[in-house]
Scaffold this motif. Structure first.
Motif, short mmCIF file in Angstrom:
data_model
loop_
_atom_site.label_atom_id
_atom_site.label_comp_id
_atom_site.label_asym_id
_atom_site.label_seq_id
_atom_site.Cartn_x
_atom_site.Cartn_y
_atom_site.Cartn_z
N ALA A 14 0.75 -1.26 0.14
CA ALA A 14 0.09 -0.06 -0.14
C ALA A 14 0.81 1.27 0.02
O ALA A 14 0.62 2.23 -0.87
CB ALA A 14 -1.03 -0.06 1.54
N ARG A 17 1.89 2.04 -3.35
CA ARG A 17 0.97 2.79 -4.13
C ARG A 17 0.59 4.18 -3.68
O ARG A 17 0.32 5.06 -4.78
CB ARG A 17 -0.53 1.85 -3.86
CG ARG A 17 -0.38 0.52 -4.65
CD ARG A 17 -1.78 0.02 -4.83
NE ARG A 17 -2.20 0.28 -3.49
CZ ARG A 17 -2.27 -0.68 -2.75
NH1 ARG A 17 -1.71 -1.88 -2.88
NH2 ARG A 17 -2.95 -0.73 -1.49
N ARG A 18 1.03 4.48 -2.55
CA ARG A 18 0.55 5.75 -2.28
C ARG A 18 1.66 6.90 -2.47
O ARG A 18 1.30 8.01 -2.37
CB ARG A 18 0.41 5.74 -0.67
CG ARG A 18 -0.93 5.18 -0.24
CD ARG A 18 -1.46 5.80 0.91
NE ARG A 18 -0.24 5.52 2.11
CZ ARG A 18 -0.13 4.26 2.64
NH1 ARG A 18 -0.97 3.01 2.35
NH2 ARG A 18 0.73 4.13 3.78
N LEU A 85 -5.13 -1.97 1.85
CA LEU A 85 -5.39 -0.75 1.46
C LEU A 85 -5.33 0.24 2.94
O LEU A 85 -5.98 1.28 3.00
CB LEU A 85 -7.02 -0.48 1.06
CG LEU A 85 -7.35 -1.22 -0.18
CD1 LEU A 85 -8.84 -1.18 -0.60
CD2 LEU A 85 -6.50 -1.12 -1.35
N GLN A 88 -5.54 4.10 2.94
CA GLN A 88 -6.09 4.51 1.83
C GLN A 88 -7.64 4.94 2.14
O GLN A 88 -8.13 4.46 3.37
CB GLN A 88 -6.06 3.72 0.68
CG GLN A 88 -4.79 3.09 0.27
CD GLN A 88 -4.75 3.05 -1.11
OE1 GLN A 88 -5.59 3.49 -2.06
NE2 GLN A 88 -3.91 2.41 -1.59
N ASP A 145 -8.66 8.41 -2.07
CA ASP A 145 -8.03 7.42 -3.06
C ASP A 145 -9.01 6.55 -4.02
O ASP A 145 -9.00 6.27 -5.05
CB ASP A 145 -7.28 6.31 -2.32
CG ASP A 145 -6.35 7.10 -1.44
OD1 ASP A 145 -5.07 7.37 -2.14
OD2 ASP A 145 -6.13 7.20 -0.05
N LEU A 146 -10.21 6.21 -3.40
CA LEU A 146 -11.22 5.25 -3.99
C LEU A 146 -12.38 6.08 -3.85
O LEU A 146 -13.07 6.19 -2.56
CB LEU A 146 -11.38 3.86 -3.43
CG LEU A 146 -9.91 2.93 -3.77
CD1 LEU A 146 -9.54 2.05 -2.75
CD2 LEU A 146 -9.87 2.44 -5.12
N SER A 346 -6.90 -0.24 -6.99
CA SER A 346 -5.83 0.62 -6.08
C SER A 346 -4.54 0.00 -6.78
O SER A 346 -3.76 1.05 -6.88
CB SER A 346 -5.93 0.13 -4.69
OG SER A 346 -5.40 -1.11 -4.67
N HIS A 349 -4.29 2.50 -9.92
CA HIS A 349 -4.08 3.90 -9.38
C HIS A 349 -2.89 4.28 -9.40
O HIS A 349 -2.15 5.25 -9.88
CB HIS A 349 -4.84 3.95 -8.24
CG HIS A 349 -5.29 5.32 -7.75
ND1 HIS A 349 -5.76 6.32 -8.72
CD2 HIS A 349 -5.17 5.93 -6.55
CE1 HIS A 349 -6.01 7.26 -7.90
NE2 HIS A 349 -5.64 7.03 -6.64
#
Ligand code: NCD
Length: 354
Positions: A14, A17-18, A85, A88, A145-146, A346, A349
Motif C-alpha cells: 500500500a 501505491r501511495r 488498503l 487509503q 483514493d477510492l 488501487s 491507480h
C-alpha cells in the motif's frame, strides 16, 4: 501458501501505491476514464476506474472474477481483515438510496483495511452539474483514493472520474450501468456452472429501467453467453437487440431451456406513465413462479439483484427455494467482487504514477 492467499497477498505494498498520491500530474490527469476498448497495451493492465462493463475485454473480466473468487474463499475461511488498503481512504458517495450496495462496498473496504467514509447526498434541491463539480473539488482536497458513486443521473460517475484524483467505481448511475452487480452475478453463475460461455441466460422484467440488465448484457455477451431479455413490450426497448440479445414477450418461450433466470425489480420510481396495468396482472404474465420456472432447465439458477418485490416479479416460494435460488449467494459474492475491484483499482491507480 494456498492459491487464494497468494493471490490476495501478492500485491504491491500500500505504501508503494501511495507514493504517487501527491504528484502534480494527478491534478491535471489526461488519462482516459476507462480502458480504451480494443487497445492491446491496456488489455492486461489494471484499469484506472470502473465505470461500465461496456468495452471491457474478456481477460479483464476473467481476472476480476478470478481475484473475486480468491476473496470469496478468504471471506469464507474467516480470515477477512487484511491491510492491503491501509492508509487509503474510500468514500462511498451515494446520491440515491441504497442499503445493500453501500454496505457491501463498506464491508469490502474495511476488510481490506481502508478508512471508509459514507456520504449520502440529496439531489432534490440543488443544481446537479454544479454540485458534482463542487463535490469533486472537495474530494480532491480530502485526498480520497477510492470513490464509489451512485447517482440517479446516467453518466454522473464518468463526469466525476474526469474531475477527481481518486479511482472511481460506478455503483449504479441512472438507467445506465451497475458494473459490480454484473460482476457479482457472473461470479455466482460461474461458481455453479463452472463457466459463462455457451450458457443461456434469461434476463426478465423491467429491462427498460435497469442498469443491472445493461451491465449484465455487456458482460455476458462479452463472455459468450447467450442472453435473452424477457418482458412486456412496454418494458423492453427494441433498441436492446443491437446489444446482441434475443427479445421475448412470452415468458414461457423466453425461459425455455434457460440455464439461468435473472429477475429484475419492477422500478416504479423510474416509470413515467402506466407501463404495466397492475401488479397482479404483471405477476400473472411475467412474475416468476414454479409453473413458469418449469420451462427452464431443471437445474436452472434463479437470481435477483434485490431489493425484491415479492408477489410482483417473483413468488416467495421460488425466491426462498434453496435448491434453485442463489439470491443469498449473490449478496455474499457482492462483497468478494467489490474487494477484488478495490484491490485491482488501487493497483491501477498506483502503477500509472511516475
Ligand atoms: C439494483 C440497483 O440499485 O440498480 N439493486 C442493487 O444494486 N442492489 C437493482 C434495483 O434497484 O432494482
Amino acid at each position: 501458501m494456498p492459491d487464494y492467499e497468494r493471490a490476495a497477498a501478492d500485491r504491491p505494498l500500500a505504501s508503494v501505491r501511495r507514493q504517487g498520491r501527491f504528484h502534480p500530474s494527478r491534478f491535471c490527469s489526461k488519462r482516459p476514464p476507462v480502458i480504451a476498448a480494443g487497445s492491446r497495451e491496456t488489455l492486461h493492465q489494471p484499469p484506472r476506474h470502473l465505470l461500465a462493463m461496456e468495452g471491457m475485454h474478456p481477460p479483464q473480466i476473467a481476472a476480476l472474477l478470478d481475484l473475486a473468487e480468491s476473496y470469496a474463499l478468504l471471506n469464507r475461511s474467516g480470515k477477512t481483515k487484511r491491510d492491503l488498503l491501509r492508509g487509503q481512504t474510500l468514500i462511498n458517495l451515494f446520491f440515491e438510496d441504497s442499503t445493500r450496495t453501500r454496505t457491501s462496498f463498506e464491508l469490502a473496504g474495511k476488510r481490506l483495511g481502508a478508512d471508509v467514509i459514507n456520504m449520502s447526498v440529496s439531489t432534490s434541491s440543488v443544481n446537479k452539474g454544479e454540485t458534482l463539480l463542487d463535490t469533486a473539488s472537495t474530494l480532491n482536497a480530502m485526498n480520497c483514493d477510492l470513490l464509489v458513486v451512485r447517482h440517479d443521473q446516467s453518466g454522473a460517475p464518468a463526469l466525476l472520474a474526469q474531475k477527481v484524483d481518486a479511482a472511481v467505481i460506478n455503483a449504479g448511475d441512472g438507467t445506465h450501468e451497475h458494473p459490480t452487480q454484473a460482476l457479482l452475478d457472473a461470479l455466482t453463475i460461474r461458481r455453479h456452472r463452472g463457466r459463462l460461455e455457451g450458457l443461456v441466460v434469461a434476463i426478465c422484467g423491467d429491462v427498460l429501467h435497469s442498469r443491472v440488465a445493461r451491465s449484465n448484457i455487456h458482460l455476458l455477451t462479452t463472455m459468450n453467453s447467450r442472453v435473452r431479455v424477457v418482458g412486456p413490450p412496454t418494458l423492453i426497448p427494441s433498441s436492446i437487440a443491437a446489444l446482441g440479445v434475443e427479445i421475448f414477450h412470452d415468458m414461457r418461450a423466453g425461459l425455455a431451456g434457460a440455464d439461468v433466470v435473472m429477475m429484475l425489480r419492477l422500478q416504479r420510481e423510474r416509470m413515467v406513465g402506466g407501463l404495466v396495468p397492475s401488479a397482479r396482472e404483471y405477476f400473472r404474465f411475467f412474475g416468476l413462479d414454479a409453473a413458469k420456472l418449469a420451462n427452464a432447465k431443471p437445474d436452472a439458477l434463479v437470481m435477483h439483484p434485490g431489493p425484491m418485490n415479492r408477489g410482483v416479479e417473483i413468488d416467495s416460494a421460488v425466491a426462498d427455494d434453496p435448491q434453485r435460488s442463489v439470491i443469498r449467494e449473490q449478496v455474499e459474492m457482492g462483497v468478494a467482487v467489490r474487494m477484488a475491484v478495490l484491490d485491482t483499482l488501487s493497483r491501477g491507480h498506483g502503477r500509472n504514477e511516475p
